[in-house]
Write an enzyme that holds these catalytic residues in place. Structure first.
Site, short mmCIF file in Angstrom:
data_model
loop_
_atom_site.label_atom_id
_atom_site.label_comp_id
_atom_site.label_asym_id
_atom_site.label_seq_id
_atom_site.Cartn_x
_atom_site.Cartn_y
_atom_site.Cartn_z
N HIS A 177 86.70 -8.18 21.86
CA HIS A 177 86.88 -7.37 20.64
C HIS A 177 87.16 -8.28 19.46
O HIS A 177 88.01 -9.16 19.54
CB HIS A 177 88.02 -6.36 20.82
CG HIS A 177 87.58 -5.09 21.44
ND1 HIS A 177 88.20 -3.89 21.23
CD2 HIS A 177 86.56 -4.83 22.29
CE1 HIS A 177 87.58 -2.93 21.90
NE2 HIS A 177 86.59 -3.48 22.57
N TYR A 234 95.29 1.99 16.35
CA TYR A 234 96.74 2.22 16.39
C TYR A 234 97.06 3.13 15.22
O TYR A 234 96.91 2.73 14.06
CB TYR A 234 97.51 0.90 16.22
CG TYR A 234 97.40 -0.07 17.38
CD1 TYR A 234 96.32 -0.94 17.50
CD2 TYR A 234 98.41 -0.13 18.34
CE1 TYR A 234 96.24 -1.84 18.55
CE2 TYR A 234 98.33 -1.04 19.40
CZ TYR A 234 97.25 -1.89 19.50
OH TYR A 234 97.18 -2.78 20.54
N PRO A 267 104.84 -1.66 24.36
CA PRO A 267 103.42 -1.98 24.48
C PRO A 267 102.65 -2.03 23.16
O PRO A 267 101.47 -2.40 23.16
CB PRO A 267 102.89 -0.85 25.36
CG PRO A 267 103.84 0.27 25.17
CD PRO A 267 105.18 -0.34 24.91
N LYS A 296 101.55 -7.16 24.32
CA LYS A 296 102.00 -8.52 24.65
C LYS A 296 102.55 -8.69 26.08
O LYS A 296 102.79 -9.82 26.51
CB LYS A 296 103.10 -8.96 23.67
CG LYS A 296 102.57 -9.22 22.26
CD LYS A 296 101.74 -10.48 22.21
CE LYS A 296 101.03 -10.67 20.89
NZ LYS A 296 99.58 -10.66 20.99
N TYR A 309 98.54 -10.94 16.80
CA TYR A 309 97.88 -10.07 17.78
C TYR A 309 96.99 -10.87 18.73
O TYR A 309 96.99 -10.63 19.94
CB TYR A 309 97.05 -8.98 17.05
CG TYR A 309 96.62 -7.87 17.99
CD1 TYR A 309 97.41 -6.73 18.15
CD2 TYR A 309 95.45 -7.96 18.72
CE1 TYR A 309 97.04 -5.71 19.00
CE2 TYR A 309 95.07 -6.94 19.59
CZ TYR A 309 95.86 -5.82 19.72
OH TYR A 309 95.50 -4.83 20.59
#
Ligand code: APR
Ligand code: PHB
Length: 389
Positions: A72, A200, A292, A296, A384
């Protein structure tokens, strides 16, 4: 029984550590409380940092991930209909890999079987001894017999509820914890993803996450009160709630279907220091838990394993103890940065019960700032995709 490194716990941390040690000629035995089927039935997160991808490849378990994993280039953070694209590729030059932890664990078990590593399932009453001596040993019950495993080092890879962390005297441990007042209800469903990247979602109804495993398998979550149980959530209720929390543009493309798994997980940040006690080293969830929201958990386990496997190889093969002496401090530096990121993502995206109207405005303005500032997006992307090992 005798080995060089006794590994408590056959989850991803224990298996990956064992695999890397075995490849370097260091002997291990894994002691796992559950059955293999049980370990493989746990549905966990699905995003791998590229550092973790490289480590899995180095361990010799990259083949299926290369064909079935989905790289991604970015993800979305959204607030109602504001969709902020975080373009990892453009901002950092890197990607992440969508590949479920269950698949990682399956691949590691297959590789360990090939390696011929002894993995004992169904062990009970694991107890660790003589950690301050040059040799240590682990006692346990297996197939109705009391057994003893002599070793040089013990890797505590037995998760949050394991025995390893508690072997370190309480007065020698510092624990840091934040428990969040909500959980995540997650479902798996054989439907096409609502978007080709993860979303998100902050919304006035609470947080939602649209993730995936492949082009016909989704993993979706909604924030729920801790008092809720799975029985409170019919599929219909889930789909209704999920679709009103994601941006309308995505919701208009949502395909619903029956759930094939549904579970609720509480959210917690937790660190126990130090990670080393004599010959014992804590790895992964045994030492730390992240909520979550930053994806990580498994990635931090992988970086712990990265530092520890090098340290143990040096100690067993090269006679150098510098790595084992430095393991705790080195790993903790990276752990605390991931703790901060996971906490920040969590507070930025969730509704807290009883919060004031100011809190909601802070979330909205953080999302707005991300939309307007490339610097802010780059900072998020850098965390990220994973800080360097
Ligand atoms: N004796 C032997 N085995 C034990 C004991 C014990 N006393 N206690 C727990 N275990 C086993 C558990 O059954 C489990 O299989 O240790 C294993 C720990 O595995 P995980 O909980 O998956 O932890 P870890 O391997 O560190 O995996 C990293 O980070 O955030 C998460 O999703 C991520 O689960 C992943 C984890
Ligand atoms: C998942 O796919 O299960 C997943 C993805 C990203 C997260 C958490 C979970 O941040």
């Amino acid at each position: 029984m005798k080995t060089q490194v006794a590994i408590i716990g056959g989850g991803p941390s224990g298996l990956l550590l064992s695999q890397l040690l075995n490849k370097a000629g260091v002997e291990t035995v894994i002691l796992e409380r559950s059955t293999r089927d049980h370990v493989l039935s746990r549905i966990r997160a699905g995003i791998l940092e590229w550092g973790a991808v490289d480590l899995l490849r180095e361990a010799g378990v990259g083949d299926r991930m290369a064909t079935e994993g989905i790289p991604h280039d970015g993800c979305y953070l959204t607030d109602e209909d504001l969709m902020v694209h975080i373009d990892f590729r453009e901002l950092t030059g890197k990607q992440v890999m969508v590949y479920g932890q269950t698949e990682v664990t399956t691949d590691l078990y297959a590789a360990q079987d090939k390696m011929g590593t002894q993995i004992l399932h169904g062990v009970e009453n694991v107890s660790i001894h003589d950690l301050d001596q040059s040799q240590s040993y682990v006692t346990f019950r297996h197939e109705g017999e009391e057994k003893r495993l002599d070793c040089l080092f013990v890797a505590g890879c037995d998760g949050f509820h394991g025995v390893s962390r508690k072997t370190i005297p309480e007065e020698k441990r510092s624990e840091f914890e934040r428990v969040y007042p909500f959980g995540w209800l997650g479902i798996l469903s054989h439907t096409p993803p609502v978007h080709d990247e993860l979303i998100y979602s902050n919304s006035r109804h609470g947080f939602a996450l649209a993730s995936m495993r492949n082009e016909n398998l989704v993993r979706y979550y909604v924030q729920v009160p801790l008092t809720d149980t799975v029985d409170d959530w019919s599929d219909d209720r889930f789909w209704h709630e999920f679709s009103r929390r994601i941006p309308s543009e995505a919701a208009s493309r949502l395909v619903t279907g029956p759930s094939i798994e549904k579970s609720i997980a509480p959210l917690r940040s937790f660190v126990s220091e130090p990670l080393r006690w004599g010959n014992l080293f804590l790895v992964g969830d045994a030492a730390h838990i992240v909520p979550p929201t930053g994806a990580k958990g498994l990635n931090l386990a992988a970086s712990d394993v990265f530092y520890l496997h090098q340290a143990l190889i040096d100690a067993v093969k090269g006679g150098s103890t510098t790595g084992v002496e430095e393991y705790s401090a080195r790993a903790l530096q990276r752990i605390w940065k991931a703790m901060r990121f996971s906490w920040q993502m969590t507070t930025m995206l969730h509704r807290f019960d009883g919060e004031d109207s100011f809190a909601e405005q802070m979330r909205k303005s953080t999302l707005r700032h991300l939309a307007d500032s490339e610097t802010a997006r780059r900072d998020l992307a850098e965390n990220y995709i994973g800080l360097p090992y």
